[in-house]
Scaffold this motif. Structure first.
Motif, PDB file in Angstrom:
ATOM      1  N   LEU A   1     119.481   1.490  43.954  1.00 55.53           N
ATOM      2  CA  LEU A   1     118.852   1.426  45.265  1.00 55.53           C
ATOM      3  C   LEU A   1     117.356   1.638  45.043  1.00 55.53           C
ATOM      4  CD1 LEU A   1     119.003   1.302  48.368  1.00 55.53           C
ATOM      5  CD2 LEU A   1     119.289   3.788  48.365  1.00 55.53           C
ATOM      6  N   CYS A   2     116.567   0.694  45.524  1.00 56.37           N
ATOM      7  CA  CYS A   2     115.116   0.871  45.425  1.00 56.37           C
ATOM      8  C   CYS A   2     114.605   1.563  46.683  1.00 56.37           C
ATOM      9  CB  CYS A   2     114.402  -0.473  45.268  1.00 56.37           C
ATOM     10  SG  CYS A   2     114.421  -1.078  43.598  1.00 56.37           S
ATOM     11  N   VAL A   3     113.928   2.674  46.477  1.00 60.70           N
ATOM     12  CA  VAL A   3     113.285   3.386  47.581  1.00 60.70           C
ATOM     13  C   VAL A   3     111.844   3.631  47.123  1.00 60.70           C
ATOM     14  CG1 VAL A   3     113.386   5.379  49.125  1.00 60.70           C
ATOM     15  CG2 VAL A   3     115.498   4.500  48.110  1.00 60.70           C
ATOM     16  N   ASP A   4     110.925   2.877  47.697  1.00 59.01           N
ATOM     17  CA  ASP A   4     109.554   2.866  47.173  1.00 59.01           C
ATOM     18  C   ASP A   4     108.582   3.546  48.124  1.00 59.01           C
ATOM     19  OD1 ASP A   4     111.006   0.892  45.838  1.00 59.01           O
ATOM     20  OD2 ASP A   4     109.718  -0.767  46.465  1.00 59.01           O
ATOM     21  N   ALA A   5     107.844   4.517  47.620  1.00 58.49           N
ATOM     22  CA  ALA A   5     106.695   5.019  48.378  1.00 58.49           C
ATOM     23  C   ALA A   5     105.614   3.950  48.272  1.00 58.49           C
ATOM     24  CB  ALA A   5     106.221   6.331  47.775  1.00 58.49           C
ATOM     25  N   ALA A   6     105.067   3.527  49.408  1.00 58.56           N
ATOM     26  CA  ALA A   6     104.223   2.327  49.383  1.00 58.56           C
ATOM     27  C   ALA A   6     103.115   2.360  50.439  1.00 58.56           C
ATOM     28  CB  ALA A   6     105.101   1.102  49.625  1.00 58.56           C
ATOM     29  N   ALA A   7     102.108   1.543  50.187  1.00 52.91           N
ATOM     30  CA  ALA A   7     101.138   1.192  51.230  1.00 52.91           C
ATOM     31  C   ALA A   7     101.288  -0.308  51.370  1.00 52.91           C
ATOM     32  CB  ALA A   7      99.724   1.583  50.805  1.00 52.91           C
ATOM     33  N   ALA A   8     102.211  -0.723  52.228  1.00 54.21           N
ATOM     34  CA  ALA A   8     102.603  -2.134  52.296  1.00 54.21           C
ATOM     35  C   ALA A   8     102.183  -2.790  53.600  1.00 54.21           C
ATOM     36  CB  ALA A   8     104.114  -2.257  52.118  1.00 54.21           C
ATOM     37  N   GLU A   9     102.360  -2.095  54.716  1.00 49.70           N
ATOM     38  CA  GLU A   9     102.066  -2.743  55.995  1.00 49.70           C
ATOM     39  C   GLU A   9     100.572  -3.003  56.146  1.00 49.70           C
ATOM     40  OE1 GLU A   9     102.149  -0.525  59.593  1.00 49.70           O
ATOM     41  OE2 GLU A   9     102.693  -2.248  60.810  1.00 49.70           O
ATOM     42  N   ARG A  10      99.791  -1.952  55.921  1.00 54.07           N
ATOM     43  CA  ARG A  10      98.327  -2.085  56.053  1.00 54.07           C
ATOM     44  C   ARG A  10      97.680  -1.871  54.695  1.00 54.07           C
ATOM     45  NH1 ARG A  10      98.964   1.255  60.597  1.00 54.07           N
ATOM     46  NH2 ARG A  10      99.219  -0.029  62.458  1.00 54.07           N
ATOM     47  N   PRO A  11      96.846  -2.834  54.269  1.00 54.64           N
ATOM     48  CA  PRO A  11      96.182  -2.656  52.980  1.00 54.64           C
ATOM     49  C   PRO A  11      95.225  -1.471  53.003  1.00 54.64           C
ATOM     50  CG  PRO A  11      95.667  -4.816  53.958  1.00 54.64           C
ATOM     51  CD  PRO A  11      96.490  -4.072  54.952  1.00 54.64           C
ATOM     52  N   ILE A  12      94.930  -0.967  51.824  1.00 58.61           N
ATOM     53  CA  ILE A  12      93.939   0.103  51.671  1.00 58.61           C
ATOM     54  C   ILE A  12      92.616  -0.553  51.295  1.00 58.61           C
ATOM     55  CG2 ILE A  12      93.290   2.014  50.132  1.00 58.61           C
ATOM     56  CD1 ILE A  12      96.477   2.442  50.155  1.00 58.61           C
ATOM     57  N   THR A  13      91.545  -0.146  51.948  1.00 59.38           N
ATOM     58  CA  THR A  13      90.237  -0.731  51.636  1.00 59.38           C
ATOM     59  C   THR A  13      89.342   0.338  51.025  1.00 59.38           C
ATOM     60  OG1 THR A  13      90.471  -2.314  53.437  1.00 59.38           O
ATOM     61  CG2 THR A  13      88.236  -1.942  52.628  1.00 59.38           C
ATOM     62  N   LEU A  14      88.720  -0.019  49.916  1.00 60.59           N
ATOM     63  CA  LEU A  14      87.781   0.883  49.249  1.00 60.59           C
ATOM     64  C   LEU A  14      86.397   0.261  49.227  1.00 60.59           C
ATOM     65  CD1 LEU A  14      89.776   2.045  46.074  1.00 60.59           C
ATOM     66  CD2 LEU A  14      89.376   3.323  48.183  1.00 60.59           C
ATOM     67  N   LYS A  15      85.424   1.043  49.659  1.00 56.62           N
ATOM     68  CA  LYS A  15      84.031   0.603  49.532  1.00 56.62           C
ATOM     69  C   LYS A  15      83.578   0.850  48.090  1.00 56.62           C
ATOM     70  CE  LYS A  15      82.801   1.816  54.270  1.00 56.62           C
ATOM     71  NZ  LYS A  15      82.982   3.149  54.847  1.00 56.62           N
ATOM     72  N   PRO A  16      82.455   0.251  47.684  1.00 53.44           N
ATOM     73  CA  PRO A  16      81.965   0.497  46.325  1.00 53.44           C
ATOM     74  C   PRO A  16      81.863   2.005  46.042  1.00 53.44           C
ATOM     75  CG  PRO A  16      80.700  -1.242  47.341  1.00 53.44           C
ATOM     76  CD  PRO A  16      81.613  -0.717  48.406  1.00 53.44           C
ATOM     77  N   GLY A  17      82.402   2.420  44.905  1.00 52.17           N
ATOM     78  CA  GLY A  17      82.339   3.832  44.511  1.00 52.17           C
ATOM     79  C   GLY A  17      83.452   4.691  45.088  1.00 52.17           C
ATOM     80  N   GLU A  18      84.187   4.188  46.064  1.00 50.18           N
ATOM     81  CA  GLU A  18      85.242   4.998  46.675  1.00 50.18           C
ATOM     82  C   GLU A  18      86.493   5.029  45.807  1.00 50.18           C
ATOM     83  OE1 GLU A  18      84.736   5.103  51.532  1.00 50.18           O
ATOM     84  OE2 GLU A  18      86.105   3.626  50.660  1.00 50.18           O
ATOM     85  N   GLU A  19      87.289   6.085  46.022  1.00 54.80           N
ATOM     86  CA  GLU A  19      88.527   6.247  45.263  1.00 54.80           C
ATOM     87  C   GLU A  19      89.684   6.553  46.208  1.00 54.80           C
ATOM     88  OE1 GLU A  19      88.842   8.357  41.205  1.00 54.80           O
ATOM     89  OE2 GLU A  19      89.650   9.798  42.629  1.00 54.80           O
ATOM     90  N   TRP A  20      90.846   6.042  45.874  1.00 55.79           N
ATOM     91  CA  TRP A  20      92.069   6.311  46.646  1.00 55.79           C
ATOM     92  C   TRP A  20      93.076   6.994  45.733  1.00 55.79           C
ATOM     93  CZ3 TRP A  20      96.813   4.176  45.159  1.00 55.79           C
ATOM     94  CH2 TRP A  20      97.885   4.387  46.049  1.00 55.79           C
TER      95      TRP A  20
END
Ligand code: BG6
Length: 318
Positions: free
Chosen positions: A275-294
């Motif tokens: 069974l695959c159960v994935d922690a994800a950021a799937a619905e809304r993309p993550i946006t990083l500005k220059p120099g930013e970190e997630w």
């Protein structure tokens, strides 16, 4: 010895060891003092094994898995980045799972004797020239995989924008859990949530009633989910608690019978044991500005019980 098994003889007392698989790709073995075990391949930064102190494997690997670049092997925890699924122009689930990562040289790569309660390894991925042609965004991806003294497995991903322009990505820890029998398994913590159904053009539904159980193909993105959920396996009498941070969604996937038969690296009947159960950021993309970190964190821990009460209330360890 089948493809993908490591060839080096390892010292069972060492906390951390680098070995090579049959294709010459490095794998890092982590061990806890009480005998838990994890193995991470530099191919994809993919965790390919996680065992408890009784030697039981907690992650699923297909008997037909191919451990050879350039495809990710079917099982363990492939990293989906910079695209989850087919929602973009890249190959499904992005290219990170198909690349050879490096041991991180800049930070102490292997925390041998730092008195921490974890055995950890740091891996790094930077885009190649070819990657930049299909995804023209310069990034640095650091992945830390740790095994705690209690056997908990944690993965911490840090993605930094080292580009002159913003970029967006989606992400998942595509976690293949090993289960006794899919029809005996349930997930707690997703009740009443909205989900996007990948089997019906990502249409939005609301989950009803009780814990989630399985009787046919499932491919859903549960959005804005709680940071702690649990997968209960009645037959194995164990619960895997999944904790996450920085990852709003949970993807649940089981291909069931018909789809299994179309997958060359997956046995026809193996859908019953995974069974695959994935922690994800799937619905809304993550946006990083220059120099930013997630940062996106996943922690898996095993609780030898089918009684989930209380597990969902425990404070996070990550
Ligand atoms: C799931 C997707 O996350 O991954 C499915 O929702 C897909 O649609 C599955 O089939 C496996 O993908 P892949 O590329 O590893 O075969």
């Amino acid at each position: 010895m089948s493809m993908g098994q490591y060839t080096n003889l390892t010292d069972p007392r060492s906390e951390l060891e680098v070995v090579r698989d049959w294709n010459g790709v490095e794998q890092v073995v982590l061990r806890s003092p009480r005998g838990d075990y994890a193995r991470v391949s530099l191919h994809g930064g993919q965790v390919v094994s996680w065992r408890n102190d009784r030697g039981e494997e907690l992650l699923f690997t297909s008997s037909k898995a191919v451990f050879k670049p350039p495809k990710a092997m079917r099982g363990g925890i492939p990293i989906c980045f910079p695209q989850f699924g087919n929602c973009g122009t890249l190959e499904r689930h992005g290219f990170a799972r198909n690349r050879i990562w490096a041991l991180d040289e800049e930070h102490p790569p292997l925390n041998h004797n730092d008195n921490s309660s974890k055995a950890s390894v740091d891996l790094i991925l930077k885009p190649s020239e070819d990657d930049l042609k299909c995804w023209p965004h310069c990034f640095e991806f650091l992945l830390r995989v740790s095994l705690s003294k209690n056997g908990g497995l944690s993965l911490v991903s840090r993605v930094r924008n080292v580009n002159g322009k913003p970029f967006s990505f989606s992400f998942a820890y595509h976690t293949y859990l090993s289960v006794s029998d899919i029809s005996e398994v349930r997930i707690e913590g997703l009740e009443t949530l909205d989900y996007l159904d990948n089997l019906i053009q990502r249409k939005r539904f609301t989950e009803q009633g009780d814990a989630i159980t399985f009787e046919s193909e499932v491919d859903r993105v549960y959005v804005s989910s709680p940071n702690v959920i649990a997968v209960l396996d009645h037959e194995k009498k164990r619960t895997v608690v999944i904790r996450k941070e920085g990852l709003p969604d949970i993807v649940v996937w089981n291909p069931w019978e018909k789809k299994s038969k179309t997958m060359v690296d997956f046995g026809d009947e193996e859908y019953k044991q995974m069974l695959c159960v994935d922690a994800a950021a799937a619905e809304r993309p993550i946006t990083l500005k220059p120099g930013e970190e997630w940062t996106g964190k996943l922690e898996l821990s095993e609780v030898p019980s089918t009684n989930c009460s209380g597990h969902l209330d425990q404070p996070g360890i990550i």
